[in-house]
Design an enzyme around this catalytic site. Structure first.
Site, short mmCIF file in Angstrom:
data_model
loop_
_atom_site.label_atom_id
_atom_site.label_comp_id
_atom_site.label_asym_id
_atom_site.label_seq_id
_atom_site.Cartn_x
_atom_site.Cartn_y
_atom_site.Cartn_z
N LYS A 68 -40.30 -41.11 23.72
CA LYS A 68 -39.38 -42.24 23.90
C LYS A 68 -38.46 -42.47 22.69
O LYS A 68 -37.34 -42.94 22.84
CB LYS A 68 -40.16 -43.52 24.21
CG LYS A 68 -40.85 -43.49 25.57
CD LYS A 68 -41.51 -44.82 25.87
CE LYS A 68 -42.44 -44.71 27.06
NZ LYS A 68 -43.08 -45.97 27.43
N GLY A 136 -46.59 -48.56 21.12
CA GLY A 136 -45.33 -48.35 21.83
C GLY A 136 -45.11 -49.38 22.93
O GLY A 136 -43.98 -49.87 23.12
N LYS A 163 -48.98 -53.05 11.32
CA LYS A 163 -48.11 -52.63 12.44
C LYS A 163 -47.64 -53.84 13.23
O LYS A 163 -46.52 -53.85 13.73
CB LYS A 163 -48.87 -51.66 13.36
CG LYS A 163 -49.00 -50.28 12.80
CD LYS A 163 -49.34 -49.31 13.94
CE LYS A 163 -49.92 -48.03 13.42
NZ LYS A 163 -50.59 -47.25 14.46
N GLY A 263 -52.50 -53.21 35.00
CA GLY A 263 -51.07 -52.97 34.76
C GLY A 263 -50.35 -52.09 35.77
O GLY A 263 -49.25 -51.63 35.49
P1 NDP Z 1 -50.07 -46.55 21.50
O1 NDP Z 1 -50.90 -45.35 21.20
O2 NDP Z 1 -48.67 -46.59 21.05
O3 NDP Z 1 -50.81 -47.86 20.86
C1 NDP Z 1 -52.20 -48.02 21.00
C2 NDP Z 1 -52.61 -49.42 20.55
O4 NDP Z 1 -54.02 -49.53 20.77
C3 NDP Z 1 -52.37 -49.72 19.08
O5 NDP Z 1 -52.12 -51.08 18.92
C4 NDP Z 1 -53.72 -49.33 18.47
O6 NDP Z 1 -54.01 -49.98 17.24
C5 NDP Z 1 -54.67 -49.82 19.52
N1 NDP Z 1 -55.95 -49.13 19.44
C6 NDP Z 1 -56.20 -47.84 19.76
N2 NDP Z 1 -57.51 -47.56 19.53
C7 NDP Z 1 -58.08 -48.70 19.06
C8 NDP Z 1 -59.39 -49.03 18.63
N3 NDP Z 1 -60.39 -48.16 18.65
N4 NDP Z 1 -59.62 -50.30 18.21
C9 NDP Z 1 -58.62 -51.21 18.18
N5 NDP Z 1 -57.33 -50.95 18.57
C10 NDP Z 1 -57.08 -49.70 19.00
O7 NDP Z 1 -50.20 -46.76 23.08
P2 NDP Z 1 -49.18 -47.52 24.04
O8 NDP Z 1 -48.74 -48.75 23.37
O9 NDP Z 1 -48.17 -46.58 24.56
O10 NDP Z 1 -50.15 -47.87 25.29
C11 NDP Z 1 -51.10 -48.91 25.19
C12 NDP Z 1 -51.73 -49.15 26.56
O11 NDP Z 1 -50.75 -49.61 27.47
C13 NDP Z 1 -52.35 -47.90 27.18
O12 NDP Z 1 -53.55 -48.27 27.84
C14 NDP Z 1 -51.32 -47.45 28.21
O13 NDP Z 1 -51.93 -46.78 29.30
C15 NDP Z 1 -50.78 -48.82 28.66
N6 NDP Z 1 -49.40 -48.74 29.15
C16 NDP Z 1 -49.18 -49.16 30.44
C17 NDP Z 1 -47.92 -49.17 30.97
C18 NDP Z 1 -47.73 -49.63 32.37
O14 NDP Z 1 -46.62 -49.45 32.90
N7 NDP Z 1 -48.72 -50.25 32.96
C19 NDP Z 1 -46.75 -48.72 30.18
C20 NDP Z 1 -47.07 -48.32 28.82
C21 NDP Z 1 -48.37 -48.32 28.35
P3 NDP Z 1 -53.51 -49.32 15.84
O15 NDP Z 1 -52.07 -49.68 15.70
O16 NDP Z 1 -54.36 -49.97 14.81
O17 NDP Z 1 -53.75 -47.84 15.96
#
Ligand code: NDP
Length: 299
Positions: A68, A136, A163, A263
């Site tokens: 993206k 993201g 972040k 979602g």
């Molecule tokens: P990213 O990888 O960009 O972000 C992941 C997020 O989850 C970060 O805030 C990260 O924290 C946090 N995270 C990951 N692992 C852990 C952990 N073990 N403990 C605490 N926090 C954690 O993913 P996206 O933002 O792209 O996606 C996030 C969710 O949204 C996913 O489940 C995806 O499937 C869903 N989604 C759904 C959409 C829809 O249309 N329904 C569209 C886009 C996404 P940190 O910054 O500390 O790593």
């Protein structure tokens, strides 16, 4: 392939799991439009893959993780929504006989979520919203919520608090530069430890809790104390499952939040917004959601 078939694709890596072709084919079938919608795995750089597809006759595309940001850099012009999110998930090709082809980028994720919150009658006016996660997806939804502007405040809690702080700063910078007349609703970043150390009171609570982490993928709950759920009215997990239940939505229900949703509606909503950019018609959400649930259950 006939020229009357509109060629589309979704680019990402991994891409095999993408539901976008099924959603867009359903939209197109409903209105009797001929489209072909492919999945294209991006193994090198996004720009080369996209150019190749557009040279073959593609009229637009969707873009998913991890492309993206590259798509944002690839396009010639961008919508305000893309500028706000600093990411592009939809591209429209503009061709003309007497001017070079141009690529226009949009970001429909935030609108997809907001549309779904409205559909689900999420209380938004004057509510305190907690967003868990600052990845993201949160980048798309925080500025969209600020543009809507009905809520009381937004708190972003993230494992990596920096972040969440960066996200808030980037949204503030964007509005200051591009929409200086808009007064932003208060935003604050927090760590889980900070939230869990605080008492939940009338002044410090959340009405709406949005899970924008990827934790539900591994059936894990965010580390947020139960008192916040007990006081909230609405919970939403961006992650989705065939049954519409995630570990987060089920926990929220156990804590008393009857209005607790996954979602899939956001996914269909962001696709409908993209389809509207290509074809200038807005598909219906509800029949598509019913269809997608049935498809997911059969898998
Ligand atoms: P990213 O990888 O960009 O972000 C992941 C997020 O989850 C970060 O805030 C990260 O924290 C946090 N995270 C990951 N692992 C852990 C952990 N073990 N403990 C605490 N926090 C954690 O993913 P996206 O933002 O792209 O996606 C996030 C969710 O949204 C996913 O489940 C995806 O499937 C869903 N989604 C759904 C959409 C829809 O249309 N329904 C569209 C886009 C996404 P940190 O910054 O500390 O790593």
């Amino acid at each position: 392939m006939s020229n009357s078939v509109a060629r589309l694709a979704v680019f990402g890596n991994p891409i095999a799991h993408s539901l976008s072709p099924l959603i867009h084919e359903f939209f197109a079938k409903k209105e009797g439009r001929a489209i072909s919608y492919e999945k294209r795995k991006v193994e090198g750089d996004f720009a080369s893959c996209a150019r190749e597809f557009f040279l073959e006759g593609g009229i637009g595309c969707n873009v998913t993780v991890p492309c993206k940001i590259e798509a944002f850099e690839f396009v010639d012009d961008k919508s305000v929504r893309a500028l706000m999110a600093q990411a592009v998930n939809t591209i429209v090709v503009y061709k003309s006989d007497n001017a070079p082809t141009t690529y226009w980028g949009d970001n429909t994720d935030g609108a997809g979520l907001l549309g779904d919150l409205v559909r689900l009658k999420c209380p938004l006016a004057a509510t305190r919203i907690l967003i868990i996660g600052a990845g993201g997806a949160a980048r798309g939804i925080v500025p969209a919520l600020q543009l809507m502007g009905q809520m009381h405040s937004i708190t972003i809690v993230n494992r990596t608090k920096e972040k969440a702080e960066e996200l808030i700063t980037s949204v503030q910078d964007f509005f200051q530069k591009k929409l200086p007349e808009r007064a932003l609703k208060p935003m604050r970043a927090a760590s889980f430890a900070e939230l869990n150390a605080a008492d939940v009171t009338a002044e410090h609570h959340f009405d709406v809790i949005l899970n924008a982490t990827s934790l539900s993928m591994s059936e894990t709950l965010p580390d947020l104390k139960a008192d916040y759920y007990r006081r909230a009215l609405f919970a939403y997990d961006l992650f989705y499952t065939p049954e519409g239940k995630t570990v987060f939505t089920e926990y929220a229900k156990d804590m008393g939040i009857a209005a607790s949703f996954d979602g899939l509606g956001m996914l269909v909503g962001q696709a409908a917004e993209a389809y509207a950019q290509w074809f200038h018609t807005t598909p219906e959400i509800e029949p598509t959601l019913d269809y997608m649930r049935s498809v997911l259950k059969e898998r």
